[in-house]
Design a protein around this motif. Structure first.
Motif, short mmCIF file in Angstrom:
data_model
loop_
_atom_site.label_atom_id
_atom_site.label_comp_id
_atom_site.label_asym_id
_atom_site.label_seq_id
_atom_site.Cartn_x
_atom_site.Cartn_y
_atom_site.Cartn_z
N GLY A 181 -12.03 1.30 -3.22
CA GLY A 181 -10.76 0.85 -3.63
C GLY A 181 -10.18 0.29 -2.38
O GLY A 181 -9.62 0.99 -1.49
N ILE A 239 -9.41 5.27 -5.38
CA ILE A 239 -9.34 4.39 -6.53
C ILE A 239 -8.50 5.08 -7.39
O ILE A 239 -8.74 5.19 -8.92
CB ILE A 239 -10.96 4.59 -6.91
CG1 ILE A 239 -11.63 5.81 -7.31
CG2 ILE A 239 -11.78 3.32 -6.28
CD1 ILE A 239 -12.77 5.75 -7.99
N SER A 282 -17.81 -1.73 -9.72
CA SER A 282 -17.03 -0.37 -9.78
C SER A 282 -17.79 0.60 -8.68
O SER A 282 -19.01 0.53 -8.56
CB SER A 282 -17.42 0.22 -11.19
OG SER A 282 -17.07 1.54 -11.26
N ALA A 283 -17.07 1.51 -8.24
CA ALA A 283 -17.54 2.39 -7.25
C ALA A 283 -18.71 3.20 -7.83
O ALA A 283 -19.40 3.91 -7.38
CB ALA A 283 -16.31 3.35 -6.92
N TYR A 284 -18.34 3.41 -9.18
CA TYR A 284 -19.44 4.28 -10.11
C TYR A 284 -20.81 3.39 -10.12
O TYR A 284 -21.86 4.20 -10.48
CB TYR A 284 -18.96 4.55 -11.44
CG TYR A 284 -17.64 5.12 -11.32
CD1 TYR A 284 -17.55 6.34 -10.50
CD2 TYR A 284 -16.76 4.94 -12.23
CE1 TYR A 284 -16.31 6.95 -10.38
CE2 TYR A 284 -15.30 5.58 -12.14
CZ TYR A 284 -15.24 6.69 -11.19
OH TYR A 284 -13.93 7.22 -11.36
N GLU A 316 -15.78 1.76 1.76
CA GLU A 316 -14.49 2.11 1.40
C GLU A 316 -14.43 1.72 -0.44
O GLU A 316 -14.84 0.60 -0.64
CB GLU A 316 -13.17 1.30 1.60
CG GLU A 316 -11.89 1.37 1.25
CD GLU A 316 -10.95 0.65 2.09
OE1 GLU A 316 -10.22 1.68 2.62
OE2 GLU A 316 -10.58 -0.36 1.85
N HIS A 327 -3.44 -4.17 -9.36
CA HIS A 327 -4.65 -4.78 -8.58
C HIS A 327 -4.21 -6.14 -8.04
O HIS A 327 -3.19 -6.56 -8.04
CB HIS A 327 -5.91 -5.00 -9.53
CG HIS A 327 -5.65 -6.08 -10.57
ND1 HIS A 327 -5.05 -5.61 -11.58
CD2 HIS A 327 -5.77 -7.20 -10.53
CE1 HIS A 327 -5.01 -7.10 -12.42
NE2 HIS A 327 -5.50 -7.88 -11.65
N VAL A 378 -15.40 -2.00 -1.67
CA VAL A 378 -15.96 -1.91 -3.19
C VAL A 378 -14.51 -1.73 -3.75
O VAL A 378 -13.72 -0.91 -3.46
CB VAL A 378 -16.78 -0.81 -3.58
CG1 VAL A 378 -16.91 -0.62 -4.94
CG2 VAL A 378 -17.91 -0.53 -2.34
N ASP A 379 -14.43 -2.71 -4.81
CA ASP A 379 -13.18 -2.78 -5.58
C ASP A 379 -13.31 -3.60 -6.92
O ASP A 379 -14.25 -4.52 -6.75
CB ASP A 379 -11.80 -3.53 -4.90
CG ASP A 379 -10.63 -2.95 -5.47
OD1 ASP A 379 -10.22 -3.42 -6.51
OD2 ASP A 379 -9.86 -2.25 -4.64
N SER A 408 0.83 -1.19 0.02
CA SER A 408 -0.04 -0.04 -0.08
C SER A 408 0.89 0.99 -0.12
O SER A 408 1.97 1.30 0.67
CB SER A 408 -1.02 -0.09 1.35
OG SER A 408 -1.66 1.24 1.46
N HIS A 466 -14.55 6.32 2.28
CA HIS A 466 -13.13 6.50 2.03
C HIS A 466 -13.00 6.16 0.64
O HIS A 466 -13.34 5.08 0.06
CB HIS A 466 -12.21 5.24 2.95
CG HIS A 466 -10.64 5.31 2.45
ND1 HIS A 466 -10.03 4.31 2.11
CD2 HIS A 466 -10.04 6.43 2.07
CE1 HIS A 466 -8.84 4.59 2.09
NE2 HIS A 466 -8.70 5.82 1.76
N TYR A 524 -9.80 -4.83 -12.62
CA TYR A 524 -9.14 -3.43 -12.91
C TYR A 524 -7.88 -3.59 -13.77
O TYR A 524 -6.94 -4.77 -13.41
CB TYR A 524 -8.79 -2.93 -11.42
CG TYR A 524 -8.07 -1.60 -11.70
CD1 TYR A 524 -8.94 -0.53 -11.99
CD2 TYR A 524 -6.93 -1.27 -10.66
CE1 TYR A 524 -8.32 0.75 -12.22
CE2 TYR A 524 -6.46 0.19 -10.89
CZ TYR A 524 -7.16 1.13 -11.49
OH TYR A 524 -6.46 2.42 -11.67
C1 LIG Z 1 -4.65 2.33 -4.80
S1 LIG Z 1 -5.34 0.99 -4.64
C2 LIG Z 1 -6.47 1.13 -2.97
C3 LIG Z 1 -5.46 1.06 -1.69
C4 LIG Z 1 -5.93 0.60 -0.52
N1 LIG Z 1 -7.10 1.52 0.04
C5 LIG Z 1 -4.92 0.46 0.41
O1 LIG Z 1 -5.26 0.93 1.76
O2 LIG Z 1 -3.77 0.31 0.30
C6 LIG Z 1 -6.71 1.35 -5.72
C7 LIG Z 1 -7.64 0.49 -5.67
O3 LIG Z 1 -8.77 0.73 -6.50
C8 LIG Z 1 -9.57 -0.03 -7.53
N2 LIG Z 1 -10.19 0.66 -8.30
C9 LIG Z 1 -9.93 1.40 -9.53
N3 LIG Z 1 -10.86 1.71 -10.03
C10 LIG Z 1 -12.01 1.52 -9.53
C11 LIG Z 1 -13.37 1.92 -9.64
N4 LIG Z 1 -13.74 2.55 -10.40
N5 LIG Z 1 -14.26 1.11 -8.72
C12 LIG Z 1 -13.74 0.16 -7.80
N6 LIG Z 1 -12.51 0.09 -7.73
C13 LIG Z 1 -11.67 0.59 -8.31
C14 LIG Z 1 -8.16 -0.59 -7.96
O4 LIG Z 1 -8.58 -2.25 -8.21
C15 LIG Z 1 -7.30 -0.92 -6.62
O5 LIG Z 1 -7.41 -2.09 -6.29
#
Ligand SMILES: C[S@@+](CC[C@H](N)C(=O)[O-])C[C@H]1O[C@@H](n2cnc3c(N)ncnc32)[C@H](O)[C@@H]1O
Length: 203
Positions: free
Chosen positions: A39, A125, A105-107, A37, A76, A66-67, A12, A122, A72
């Protein structure tokens, strides 16, 4: 205060500045009953919030993670890896911290939450200014008034990292400085890399 979380094999960007202790402290202090959360990746931030409830057995929460996991296209991990990290830490079936893993997807999932039902959101993403604006426009109504919004990024240094510059991404600062965001949230930016915007919904 230091959260006890086994981090072997967990990656992370938050690790280098020990933001886990911040997530742990915020969860202990505010005791949010509904956390979402966007991502989660391997679970670093989420594990710290769950650990706060392990250590506060009289408080109760529901943690929705949510991820896109394997869907992705960029950096990932699999949903199974994240689940294993919760199991390794014995945080997967706490009586007072129910966890839902939403492989979407978060969307696309905002509509599954009632307006005003989220105490802490939180957003992590792989944020840039445009994705944050899109995400918060969908999720703002879900956060209750007085609720907490944590968003990865916000510092000038984070806006200048290589992929933001290379792909000409909109700075996160543009969104934070918008009159809309300033009217809805009061916020501070914690600057140690990668930085974290800590906001409270006021309207
Ligand atoms: C930077 S990481 C998250 C790190 C985590 N929160 C941590 O504490 O280490 C970003 C994550 O966002 C996810 N992601 C990217 N776009 C997304 C979306 N539109 N919806 C859901 N997840 C998404 C990716 O799969 C990836 O696992």
């Amino acid at each position: 205060m230091k959260a006890v979380v086994e981090l072997q094999g967990i990656e992370s960007s938050y690790i280098e500045s020990s933001y886990g202790d911040f997530f742990y402290a915020i969860a202990q202090l505010y005791k949010p009953q509904r956390i979402v959360e966007l991502g989660t990746f391997m679970g670093y931030s989420a594990l710290h919030m769950a650990a706060a409830f392990r250590d506060c057995p009289d408080s109760k929460t529901h943690l929705s993670l949510v991820d896109l996991w394997d869907n992705y296209p960029f950096r990932h991990c699999s949903l199974e890896t994240t689940r294993e990290n919760f199991k390794k830490n014995k945080l997967h079936n706490l009586k007072n911290c129910e966890i839902s893993f939403l492989n979407k997807s978060a969307y696309d999932v905002a509509d599954s939450f009632d307006n005003g039902s989220v105490d802490l959101l939180h957003v992590d993403i792989s944020n840039d200014g445009q994705s944050q604006e899109k995400t918060i426009s969908l999720w703002h109504d879900k956060i209750r008034e007085g609720g907490i919004l944590l968003m990865e990024g916000g510092s000038p240094e984070r806006d200048k990292i290589s992929w933001m510059v290379e792909y000409n991404k909109t700075p996160i600062a543009d969104f934070l400085n918008s009159s809309w965001f300033k009217a809805q949230y009061e916020f501070v930016i914690l600057c140690p890399y990668p930085s974290l915007t800590f906001a409270r919904r006021i309207k």
